[in-house]
Design a protein around this motif. Structure first.
Motif, PDB file in Angstrom:
ATOM      1  N   MET A   1       0.763  -1.369  -0.145  1.00  0.00           N
ATOM      2  CA  MET A   1      -0.126  -0.030  -0.065  1.00  0.00           C
ATOM      3  C   MET A   1       0.692   1.131   0.032  1.00  0.00           C
ATOM      4  SD  MET A   1      -3.232   0.825   2.492  1.00  0.00           S
ATOM      5  CE  MET A   1      -3.232   2.101   3.501  1.00  0.00           C
ATOM      6  N   THR A   2       0.598   2.524  -0.745  1.00  0.00           N
ATOM      7  CA  THR A   2       1.175   3.546  -0.824  1.00  0.00           C
ATOM      8  C   THR A   2       0.495   4.397  -0.077  1.00  0.00           C
ATOM      9  OG1 THR A   2       2.202   4.970  -2.480  1.00  0.00           O
ATOM     10  CG2 THR A   2      -0.047   4.069  -3.004  1.00  0.00           C
ATOM     11  N   ASP A   3       1.564   5.463   0.470  1.00  0.00           N
ATOM     12  CA  ASP A   3       0.992   6.411   1.181  1.00  0.00           C
ATOM     13  C   ASP A   3       0.963   7.718  -0.004  1.00  0.00           C
ATOM     14  OD1 ASP A   3       3.737   7.340   1.007  1.00  0.00           O
ATOM     15  OD2 ASP A   3       3.903   7.763   3.006  1.00  0.00           O
ATOM     16  N   SER A   4       0.850   7.676  -1.048  1.00  0.00           N
ATOM     17  CA  SER A   4       0.977   8.699  -2.112  1.00  0.00           C
ATOM     18  C   SER A   4      -0.312   8.653  -2.888  1.00  0.00           C
ATOM     19  CB  SER A   4       2.143   8.737  -3.008  1.00  0.00           C
ATOM     20  OG  SER A   4       3.494   8.862  -2.184  1.00  0.00           O
ATOM     21  N   VAL A   5      -0.499   9.817  -3.276  1.00  0.00           N
ATOM     22  CA  VAL A   5      -1.853   9.788  -3.988  1.00  0.00           C
ATOM     23  C   VAL A   5      -1.617  11.033  -4.951  1.00  0.00           C
ATOM     24  CG1 VAL A   5      -3.267  11.475  -2.812  1.00  0.00           C
ATOM     25  CG2 VAL A   5      -4.480   9.901  -4.245  1.00  0.00           C
ATOM     26  N   LEU A   6      -2.038  10.938  -6.336  1.00  0.00           N
ATOM     27  CA  LEU A   6      -2.029  11.713  -7.298  1.00  0.00           C
ATOM     28  C   LEU A   6      -3.491  12.716  -7.499  1.00  0.00           C
ATOM     29  CD1 LEU A   6      -0.947  13.604 -10.274  1.00  0.00           C
ATOM     30  CD2 LEU A   6      -1.785  11.599 -11.317  1.00  0.00           C
ATOM     31  N   LEU A   7      -3.570  13.975  -7.179  1.00  0.00           N
ATOM     32  CA  LEU A   7      -4.453  14.821  -7.209  1.00  0.00           C
ATOM     33  C   LEU A   7      -4.761  15.417  -8.616  1.00  0.00           C
ATOM     34  CD1 LEU A   7      -4.817  16.300  -3.910  1.00  0.00           C
ATOM     35  CD2 LEU A   7      -5.587  14.176  -4.512  1.00  0.00           C
ATOM     36  N   ILE A   8      -5.733  15.272  -9.558  1.00  0.00           N
ATOM     37  CA  ILE A   8      -5.648  15.941 -10.806  1.00  0.00           C
ATOM     38  C   ILE A   8      -7.299  17.026 -10.568  1.00  0.00           C
ATOM     39  CG2 ILE A   8      -6.485  15.738 -13.423  1.00  0.00           C
ATOM     40  CD1 ILE A   8      -5.183  13.080 -13.335  1.00  0.00           C
ATOM     41  N   ILE A   9      -6.720  18.199 -10.341  1.00  0.00           N
ATOM     42  CA  ILE A   9      -7.686  19.362  -9.953  1.00  0.00           C
ATOM     43  C   ILE A   9      -8.162  19.961 -11.135  1.00  0.00           C
ATOM     44  CG2 ILE A   9      -7.895  21.556  -8.487  1.00  0.00           C
ATOM     45  CD1 ILE A   9      -5.385  20.137  -6.982  1.00  0.00           C
ATOM     46  N   GLU A  30      -1.415  18.510 -21.660  1.00  0.00           N
ATOM     47  CA  GLU A  30      -2.073  16.993 -21.780  1.00  0.00           C
ATOM     48  C   GLU A  30      -1.062  16.208 -21.961  1.00  0.00           C
ATOM     49  OE1 GLU A  30      -4.955  17.348 -25.121  1.00  0.00           O
ATOM     50  OE2 GLU A  30      -6.244  18.845 -24.033  1.00  0.00           O
ATOM     51  N   LEU A  31       0.007  16.232 -22.835  1.00  0.00           N
ATOM     52  CA  LEU A  31       0.979  15.221 -22.744  1.00  0.00           C
ATOM     53  C   LEU A  31       1.537  14.997 -21.460  1.00  0.00           C
ATOM     54  CD1 LEU A  31       2.821  13.506 -24.794  1.00  0.00           C
ATOM     55  CD2 LEU A  31       4.335  15.287 -24.796  1.00  0.00           C
ATOM     56  N   VAL A  32       1.974  15.989 -20.781  1.00  0.00           N
ATOM     57  CA  VAL A  32       2.610  15.741 -19.385  1.00  0.00           C
ATOM     58  C   VAL A  32       1.723  15.082 -18.298  1.00  0.00           C
ATOM     59  CG1 VAL A  32       4.658  17.053 -19.929  1.00  0.00           C
ATOM     60  CG2 VAL A  32       2.673  18.082 -18.790  1.00  0.00           C
ATOM     61  N   LEU A  33       0.618  15.674 -18.339  1.00  0.00           N
ATOM     62  CA  LEU A  33      -0.404  15.184 -17.225  1.00  0.00           C
ATOM     63  C   LEU A  33      -0.761  13.667 -17.740  1.00  0.00           C
ATOM     64  CD1 LEU A  33      -2.027  15.529 -14.898  1.00  0.00           C
ATOM     65  CD2 LEU A  33      -3.897  16.532 -16.281  1.00  0.00           C
ATOM     66  N   SER A  34      -0.786  13.275 -18.969  1.00  0.00           N
ATOM     67  CA  SER A  34      -1.070  12.042 -19.158  1.00  0.00           C
ATOM     68  C   SER A  34       0.214  11.148 -18.890  1.00  0.00           C
ATOM     69  CB  SER A  34      -1.421  11.827 -20.879  1.00  0.00           C
ATOM     70  OG  SER A  34      -2.393  12.484 -21.026  1.00  0.00           O
ATOM     71  N   GLN A  35       1.441  11.535 -18.816  1.00  0.00           N
ATOM     72  CA  GLN A  35       2.438  10.848 -18.668  1.00  0.00           C
ATOM     73  C   GLN A  35       2.624  10.889 -17.106  1.00  0.00           C
ATOM     74  OE1 GLN A  35       5.564  13.500 -20.476  1.00  0.00           O
ATOM     75  NE2 GLN A  35       5.668  12.406 -22.163  1.00  0.00           N
ATOM     76  N   LEU A  36       2.115  11.768 -16.317  1.00  0.00           N
ATOM     77  CA  LEU A  36       2.228  11.700 -14.763  1.00  0.00           C
ATOM     78  C   LEU A  36       1.109  10.711 -14.445  1.00  0.00           C
ATOM     79  CD1 LEU A  36       3.130  12.802 -12.194  1.00  0.00           C
ATOM     80  CD2 LEU A  36       1.520  14.607 -12.439  1.00  0.00           C
ATOM     81  N   ALA A  37       0.019  10.597 -14.975  1.00  0.00           N
ATOM     82  CA  ALA A  37      -1.187   9.882 -14.530  1.00  0.00           C
ATOM     83  C   ALA A  37      -0.652   8.352 -14.875  1.00  0.00           C
ATOM     84  CB  ALA A  37      -2.336  10.205 -15.343  1.00  0.00           C
ATOM     85  N   ASP A  38      -0.182   8.037 -16.187  1.00  0.00           N
ATOM     86  CA  ASP A  38       0.377   6.858 -16.409  1.00  0.00           C
ATOM     87  C   ASP A  38       1.470   6.271 -15.711  1.00  0.00           C
ATOM     88  OD1 ASP A  38      -1.587   6.831 -18.584  1.00  0.00           O
ATOM     89  OD2 ASP A  38      -0.120   7.443 -20.155  1.00  0.00           O
ATOM     90  N   GLY A  39       2.314   7.322 -15.391  1.00  0.00           N
ATOM     91  CA  GLY A  39       3.334   6.872 -14.387  1.00  0.00           C
ATOM     92  C   GLY A  39       2.848   6.518 -13.021  1.00  0.00           C
ATOM     93  N   CYS A  40       2.078   7.179 -12.620  1.00  0.00           N
ATOM     94  CA  CYS A  40       1.645   6.652 -11.112  1.00  0.00           C
ATOM     95  C   CYS A  40       1.022   5.653 -11.253  1.00  0.00           C
ATOM     96  CB  CYS A  40       0.523   8.228 -10.715  1.00  0.00           C
ATOM     97  SG  CYS A  40       1.435   9.528 -10.176  1.00  0.00           S
ATOM     98  N   ARG A  41      -0.193   5.418 -12.293  1.00  0.00           N
ATOM     99  CA  ARG A  41      -0.681   4.082 -12.352  1.00  0.00           C
ATOM    100  C   ARG A  41       0.094   2.876 -12.441  1.00  0.00           C
ATOM    101  NH1 ARG A  41      -4.107   5.145 -16.703  1.00  0.00           N
ATOM    102  NH2 ARG A  41      -2.520   4.250 -18.150  1.00  0.00           N
ATOM    103  N   ALA A  42       1.367   2.963 -13.157  1.00  0.00           N
ATOM    104  CA  ALA A  42       2.177   1.902 -13.295  1.00  0.00           C
ATOM    105  C   ALA A  42       2.762   1.706 -11.876  1.00  0.00           C
ATOM    106  CB  ALA A  42       3.323   2.304 -14.358  1.00  0.00           C
ATOM    107  N   LYS A  43       3.030   2.607 -10.957  1.00  0.00           N
ATOM    108  CA  LYS A  43       3.609   2.341  -9.662  1.00  0.00           C
ATOM    109  C   LYS A  43       2.541   2.337  -8.715  1.00  0.00           C
ATOM    110  CE  LYS A  43       7.658   5.303 -10.564  1.00  0.00           C
ATOM    111  NZ  LYS A  43       8.547   4.504 -10.344  1.00  0.00           N
ATOM    112  N   GLY A  44       1.465   2.160  -8.977  1.00  0.00           N
ATOM    113  CA  GLY A  44       0.177   1.777  -7.968  1.00  0.00           C
ATOM    114  C   GLY A  44      -0.059   3.103  -7.077  1.00  0.00           C
ATOM    115  N   ILE A  45       0.094   4.208  -7.592  1.00  0.00           N
ATOM    116  CA  ILE A  45      -0.346   5.285  -6.996  1.00  0.00           C
ATOM    117  C   ILE A  45      -1.626   5.882  -7.245  1.00  0.00           C
ATOM    118  CG2 ILE A  45       0.159   7.920  -6.511  1.00  0.00           C
ATOM    119  CD1 ILE A  45       2.374   5.885  -5.703  1.00  0.00           C
ATOM    120  N   PRO A  46      -2.597   5.747  -6.346  1.00  0.00           N
ATOM    121  CA  PRO A  46      -3.976   5.986  -6.636  1.00  0.00           C
ATOM    122  C   PRO A  46      -4.342   7.328  -7.365  1.00  0.00           C
ATOM    123  CG  PRO A  46      -3.920   5.269  -4.361  1.00  0.00           C
ATOM    124  CD  PRO A  46      -2.652   5.402  -5.057  1.00  0.00           C
TER     125      PRO A  46
END
Length: 180
Positions: A1-9, A30-46
């Protein structure tokens, strides 16, 4: 379980009525936010979507525009609606974070100097470790008293007031590299 979360505001279609499609920075955002979301998802970050709601206009719940921007394809762990500038105090997000023992929030979305910055400040005051990914935020020029601040000016100002006080400022690659 991670203690991090990505907020897309506030990355929501309501901004189609506030210059989103005309901003030259939109494709890069759009490109970098997609990269950030994809990277967080790959690392199990909600990933949590935060949507801003107002009583009328393009931000009204009934407008049909208070939905995330179509380029975002992630599965949100949760979605919260807010009526104030920060994402924590009136949305239920603070309680959700506490229940999941989140200690670190990563900030991205729209508008850099308004809802993103305000959320970073409040999150810091609540004791969260805050990472502000400026390149994964977007804003629009502001004019006050005849002086216009560009997007670059606003980003620089936001970074200057947040760094070493409220948040760590990171680029997408650095943020993702630091996540465990």
């Amino acid at each position: 379980m991670t203690d991090s979360v990505l907020l897309i505001i506030d990355a929501q279609q309501s901004f189609y009525h506030r210059g989103y499609l005309e901003a030259p920075e939109t494709p890069a955002f759009e490109l970098v936010l997609s990269q950030l979301a994809d990277g967080c998802r790959a690392k199990g970050i909600p990933i949590v979507d935060i949507l801003h709601v107002e009583s009328e206009g393009a931000f009204a719940a009934g407008s049909g525009l208070v939905v995330r921007l179509p380029f975002l394809q992630h599965q949100a762990a949760a979605t919260f609606r807010k009526t104030v500038h920060n994402a924590l105090t009136d949305s239920g997000l603070q309680q959700w974070l506490e229940q999941r023992q989140v200690k670190h929030v990563i900030i991205s979305g729209l508008r850099t100097e308004q809802c993103c910055e305000t959320t970073a400040r409040v999150a810091s005051d609540f004791g969260y470790r805050v990472t502000f990914v400026t390149e994964a935020t977007l804003t629009f020029p502001l004019t006050h008293n005849g002086m216009t601040l560009s997007i670059a000016d606003l980003r620089h100002r936001t970074e200057s007031v947040l760094i070493d006080r409220f948040a760590a400022i990171r680029r997408v690659d650095d943020c993702l590299q630091e996540l465990t």
